[in-house]
Write an enzyme that holds these catalytic residues in place. Structure first.
Site, PDB file in Angstrom:
ATOM      1  N   GLU A  45       0.873  -1.163   0.000  1.00 21.36           N
ATOM      2  CA  GLU A  45       0.000   0.000   0.000  1.00 21.36           C
ATOM      3  C   GLU A  45       0.913   1.217   0.000  1.00 21.36           C
ATOM      4  OE1 GLU A  45      -2.330   0.795   3.498  1.00 21.36           O
ATOM      5  OE2 GLU A  45      -3.585   2.254   2.457  1.00 21.36           O
ATOM      6  N   ARG A 270       6.040 -12.889   9.117  1.00 23.62           N
ATOM      7  CA  ARG A 270       6.664 -11.599   8.864  1.00 23.62           C
ATOM      8  C   ARG A 270       7.975 -11.545   9.642  1.00 23.62           C
ATOM      9  NH1 ARG A 270       2.443  -7.658  10.054  1.00 23.62           N
ATOM     10  NH2 ARG A 270       3.850  -6.285   8.939  1.00 23.62           N
ATOM     11  N   LYS A 280       4.892  -0.013   9.687  1.00 21.21           N
ATOM     12  CA  LYS A 280       4.816   1.326   9.106  1.00 21.21           C
ATOM     13  C   LYS A 280       4.243   2.325  10.101  1.00 21.21           C
ATOM     14  CE  LYS A 280       3.523  -0.046   4.666  1.00 21.21           C
ATOM     15  NZ  LYS A 280       2.807   0.154   3.405  1.00 21.21           N
TER      16      LYS A 280
END
Length: 569
Positions: A45, A270, A280
């Site tokens: 994104e 992850r 983020k």
RNA sequence: UGCCCCUUAGCUCAACUGGCAGAGCGUCUGACUCUGAAUCAGAAGGUUCCAGGUUCGAAACCUGGAGGGGCAACCA
């Protein structure tokens, strides 16, 4: 080496590593499962900068495409107009390329809005989706809890005609934000919360960085992602573990919309790295609250930060390769990353002498005004490269304060009163006197040199244990050296006491600026040149560095077994 | 409290799918060395989360449990 836009090198095509995902893809190929070549995608994104966590995903997705002769798309998952920006698109493209990868297709979920809308009408037409006009709280309440089933809202059984009418009016902007949403008509009692009639589209009268104001009906992740994968013909949609539960709606939608041979989602763990944060949201806070100078602060685990620090993409790729991919939560020690960085730089970069904390040394028996040019090899003997440069040697020198102790412990091999050491590429010197200021600080060492030891060795065969780096006091250049250390002082920055958060775990000494002296040979090197400062670490000249004001970033320190010895006591 | 996932050396991962538990990193020795780096050689480090079961044989299969994680945004 000031290269900052294009990749420094293409990623190698082959990796010996076999993880469960690669096994699976290999099996796809053997079984001819999808009727097309393996196709992956990296779907960020555009709402922030890429970091090490993304690097893992990039290496995986692009790596598989390369290894299996397939394709990998770069797709921007830009379905939320509130958070996204073209500046992030640009940084992401730059970072992926810098990492050494080139995408096959560059796509935007926002380009699929029309198509997704058609899918939405199809779902409504087939009774698989409906327009819900409850507000957010009502919808939440109606979804139930993890232990109790949800209940149908008042609009769940609207007719297809009414739903279609509402949906069309939603699209053309007749309604305010939040007035209606499109929901899947799945199962409000489903044990998987995701399946309790998830929202598919919501109204947002907002400016989208690519669609401007021409669109107001935005798809949500669950609706957009799988369908976008299917549109692009992706075979394996790789994502992180927290999307595990979303797989059910992913499959449901692909089936209901009617894709044959649909892509399949597979989840992997992850990346988490000790002494740093990789989210983020948290990185954005560090930037916004000024704890770092920006997304590309060399302490940041962002690709931009690592690039500015001097880490090469090769090191990042090697690191990703060595950590592998699996299905359990992984917190990797930074030592693993630092090893990859040193290993990459070791054979590659020239050595140079730089004194970080200058302590003056006067060679009392060395002729005043004399300058000798010492030939110094820029690479160690085990390196195939054999370049040399000249390093000026004079009566007054600087050595590092750490290399002198007035009252040294037994195994200290460096300078101390009465002790002899070798100056790298220079002579053997012996410390005769220590000069102090009124406060009692050592400000100067008075030493003698042995003129017969220019080779670095004594003709009489006597041995010295220590070799230290040095620089001419008069011929060297001043420089600013930025020593970067871990951003947080605890391995897990989130493991802080109740009431505080990861910000409280910040390491106050993550940046220490030194004013050192460096040998003059580096004066005309381009910005972005990397070196090993002998006995200290790997460094790169920063983008702000000029011939008159040299600035270096420490990429990573050298391994230091003496420091460990000292720590042991 | 419902559903789902995970658990092998300090860390990250292997173990060709039921056949002697290994590697990289880290740690510790030693050799070499004009970098206390690099390199080389070696060592330590395992109740494979636990308890049962199946089997000639289980890290793997079954049952139960423990611990860790994810899911109840109109974020992704």
């Amino acid at each position: 080496m000031s290269d900052t836009t294009a990749s420094e090198s293409a990623a190698p095509a082959a990796s010996p590593r076999r993880d469960f995902i690669r096994e699976m893809v290999a099996d796809d190929v053997v079984a001819g499962r999808f009727g097309r070549a393996p196709s992956t995608r990296f779907p960020p994104e555009p709402n922030g900068f890429l970091h090490m966590g993304h690097a893992k995903s990039i290496c995986l997705n692009f790596g598989i495409a390369q290894e299996f002769g397939g394709t990998c798309n770069l797709r921007f998952d830009d379905t939320n107009p509130f958070t996204e920006d073209v500046k992030y698109v640009e940084s992401i493209k730059r970072d992926v390329q810098w990492l050494g990868f080139q995408w096959d297709g560059e796509y935007y979920a926002s380009d699929y809005f029309e198509q997704l809308y058609e899918f939405a009408e199809r779902l409504v037409h087939n009774g698989r989706a409906y327009v819900d006009s409850q507000n957010e709280d009502e919808i939440r309440a109606g979804r139930g809890t993890v232990t109790s089933a949800g209940v149908a809202g008042p609009h769940r059984n609207r007719s297809v005609e009414e739903n279609l009418d509402l949906l069309r009016r939603m699209r053309v902007g007749e309604f305010a934000d939040g007035a209606h949403v499109l929901r899947a008509k799945a199962n409000l009692a489903h044990p998987n919360m995701i399946m309790r009639d998830p929202l598919l589209m919501r109204i947002r009268h907002a400016h989208h960085y690519r669609r401007g104001n021409d669109w107001c009906l935005y798809p949500l992740y669950d609706f957009a992602h799988g369908l976008s994968d299917a549109i692009e013909g992706i075979t394996r949609s790789l994502c992180t573990l927290e999307f595990k539960d979303n797989r059910e709606i992913y499959d449901w939608l692909l089936h209901e919309v009617g894709f044959d041979n649909p892509p399949r989602q597979t989840e992997f763990a992850r990346l988490e790295l000790d002494y740093t944060v990789l989210s983020k949201r948290k990185l954005l806070r560090l930037v916004n609250e000024g704890h770092v100078s920006g997304w590309d602060d060399p302490r940041m685990p962002t690709i931009a930060g690592l690039r500015r620090r001097g880490v090469r993409p090769e090191a990042i790729r090697a690191f990703c390769d060595v950590i592998g991919v699996a299905r359990k939560d992984a917190r990797v020690e930074i030592a693993t990353f630092e090893h990859a960085i040193r290993d990459d730089l070791n054979t590659l970069v020239p050595r140079v002498l730089c004194v970080l904390q200058p302590l003056k040394v006067v060679l009392t028996n060395y002729p005043e005004g004399q300058v000798e040019q010492m030939e110094a090899s820029s690479y160690p003997p085990d390196n195939a490269r054999s370049e040399t440069r000249l390093v000026p040697f004079t009566r007054e020198l600087f050595v590092d304060r750490d290399d002198f102790m007035e009252d040294p412990p037994k195994k200290f091999f460096r300078l101390a009163p009465g002790k002899e050491v070798r100056l790298r590429f220079g002579y053997l010197i012996t410390c005769q006197d220590v000069v102090k200021n009124d406060a009692g600080d050592v400000i100067e060492l008075r030493c003698t040199y042995d003129p017969a030891t220019r080779s670095g060795n004594a003709p009489d065969g006597r041995k010295v244990q220590g070799t230290i780096h040095w620089v001419s006091a008069t011929e060297s250049l001043p420089c600013e050296v930025r020593l970067y250390d871990r951003l947080f002082s605890q391995a897990d920055p989130d493991a802080v006491s109740e009431g505080s958060d990861f910000i409280s775990a910040l390491n106050p000494e993550s940046l220490v600026v030194m004013h050192g002296r460096i040998e003059p040979s580096v004066a005309s090197d381009a910005v972005g040149t990397r070196y090993q400062f002998e006995r200290t670490g790997y460094f790169m000249s920063d983008e702000v560095s000029t011939a008159n004001a040299l600035v270096f970033n420490r990429i990573v320190s050298l391994r230091d077994s003496w420091a460990k010895e000292v720590k042991k006591g």
